[in-house]
Design a protein around this motif. Structure first.
Motif, short mmCIF file in Angstrom:
data_model
loop_
_atom_site.label_atom_id
_atom_site.label_comp_id
_atom_site.label_asym_id
_atom_site.label_seq_id
_atom_site.Cartn_x
_atom_site.Cartn_y
_atom_site.Cartn_z
N GLU A 152 14.30 53.07 40.91
CA GLU A 152 14.23 51.69 41.36
C GLU A 152 15.08 50.79 40.54
N HIS A 154 15.92 46.59 40.46
CA HIS A 154 15.79 45.42 41.17
C HIS A 154 16.66 44.18 40.64
N ASP A 156 15.36 40.52 41.78
CA ASP A 156 14.34 39.71 42.60
C ASP A 156 14.19 38.48 41.95
N SER A 217 19.10 38.86 50.87
CA SER A 217 18.17 39.96 50.46
C SER A 217 18.41 41.32 51.14
N THR A 219 17.56 45.81 50.81
CA THR A 219 17.09 47.18 50.41
C THR A 219 17.94 48.10 50.72
N THR A 231 16.18 53.19 44.74
CA THR A 231 16.14 52.31 45.47
C THR A 231 16.82 51.05 44.75
N LYS A 233 17.16 47.03 45.16
CA LYS A 233 16.65 45.85 45.91
C LYS A 233 17.00 44.49 45.46
#
Length: 360
Positions: A152, A154, A156, A217, A219, A231, A233
């Motif tokens: 993962e 990210h 964010d 945004s 994913t 992933t 994101k």
């Protein structure tokens, strides 16, 4: 004696001022020769900031200068392909800011054009040189995590309100988070594992009052052979004190990291490469390795000290080596790989619209 390469920068926005000129000036292998700024202002004037550097109002004037070896493109993405084409046809080596191009067909065309004109082409995927990513790579290389099943990455943030300042990044016809943050996140995965077999995308907006349709945004699920799932994101509604950056899980252990690499914030605050503290992250932001103890099944957790790194300076140092050897395989980011990432961006958006997983 090693050659010093004269650099011409086209565009004088945040990218030029923060992510390129400081590193050009930090390296003895490069000299800031010229800047193109079409519309200077009293408080934003390249000629005042850099009085010993040539300034131009058009790219044509800069590209006509035979003393320039390298052109750095920091303009909006829709201009990358035509300006890179013009520069390479003028015999210049080219460094393109990410996203490489709006379409993968344009990216592939530029890759071929570089070969045809015997010049080097690279793309500024600088987050390959984030200290936390380099630390994660070292754990992958030494086998600390074992066989990876989930990766993962990210980016964010909690920004639920639409941006008030108008720029190309607030224009849905020009901007998508997929091609902005998505290129960073997917490039990190692809730089380690190559292109996935399949991709599933979810693209849209998390903001309640988004009347423009701006894609803020996404994913992306990257499916690899052997079952690994990556992933990628980016979110704009994520009210956390410290945002998750990496969570990579394997049979022997997992690595979890919160918070972004500090270089961007440091550069914006005025700290420059080579100065005390540059690139150094506070201890409370260090990642953690959870390891399965042999035979016991218990899990031991320890903080992981980041690997020593010179940060984004390494990108320009590697580019100098490639230029010295005139070897396209030595560029810091191979344009063919960057073109593949743009293809993933296209497929992610298509997957989201069609509501299905697509073969890469």
């Amino acid at each position: 004696m090693s050659k010093t390469y004269n650099v011409g920068v086209i565009g004088y926005g945040l990218s030029a001022k923060i992510f390129h000129i400081p590193f050009i000036n930090d390296s003895p292998r490069f000299a800031l020769h010229s800047i193109v700024q079409r519309t200077p202002k009293p408080t934003d004037d390249a000629s005042a900031d850099w009085p010993n550097t040539k300034t131009h109002r058009s790219a044509d004037d800069l590209l006509a200068d035979k003393d320039i070896d390298i052109v750095v493109l920091t303009t909006t993405p829709d201009s990358h392909a035509p300006l890179a084409t013009q520069a390479m046809r003028a015999g210049k080596h080219v460094l393109v800011e990410k996203p490489f191009t709006p379409t993968s067909s344009e990216a592939q065309h530029l890759c071929q054009l570089a070969k045809d004109n015997n010049v080097l082409l690279t793309v500024y995927q600088n987050r390959r040189w984030d200290a936390d990513f380099l630390t994660l790579k070292s754990l992958l290389d030494d086998g600390s995590l074992g066989r990876i099943v989930e990766f993962e990455t990210h980016f964010d943030r909690h920004r639920p309100e639409m941006p008030s300042a108008q720029s190309w990044k607030t224009d849905p016809a020009s901007y998508s988070a997929v091609f902005d943050l998505g290129t960073h996140l997917m490039d990190q995965v692809v730089s380690v594992y190559g292109l996935p077999e399949r991709i599933t995308g979810f693209v849209g907006t998390q903001r309640q009052h988004n009347t423009t349709g701006l894609e803020d945004s996404f994913t992306a699920l990257l499916h690899y052979s052997g079952g690994m799932l990556a992933t990628c994101k980016a979110a704009v509604v994520s009210p956390e004190e410290t945002q998750l950056r990496f969570w990579v899980r394997g049979e022997k252990g997992s690595f979890k990291k919160f918070g972004l690499d500090p270089q961007e914030d440091q550069l914006k605050a005025g700290l420059r490469p080579g100065e005390s503290g540059y690139g150094i992250e506070s201890e409370e932001r260090h990642g953690a390795l959870s390891s399965v103890m042999d035979g016991s099944g218990k899990v031991e957790r320890r903080t992981v000290r980041p690997v020593e790194s010179i940060g984004y300076t390494a990108f320009y140092e590697q580019f100098a080596k490639a230029l010295d050897a005139r070897d396209e395989k030595l560029v810091p980011v191979e344009p063919g790989v960057a073109a593949g990432v743009i293809r993933l961006c296209e497929l992610m958006r298509r997957s989201s619209v069609e509501g299905k997983t697509l073969v890469v």
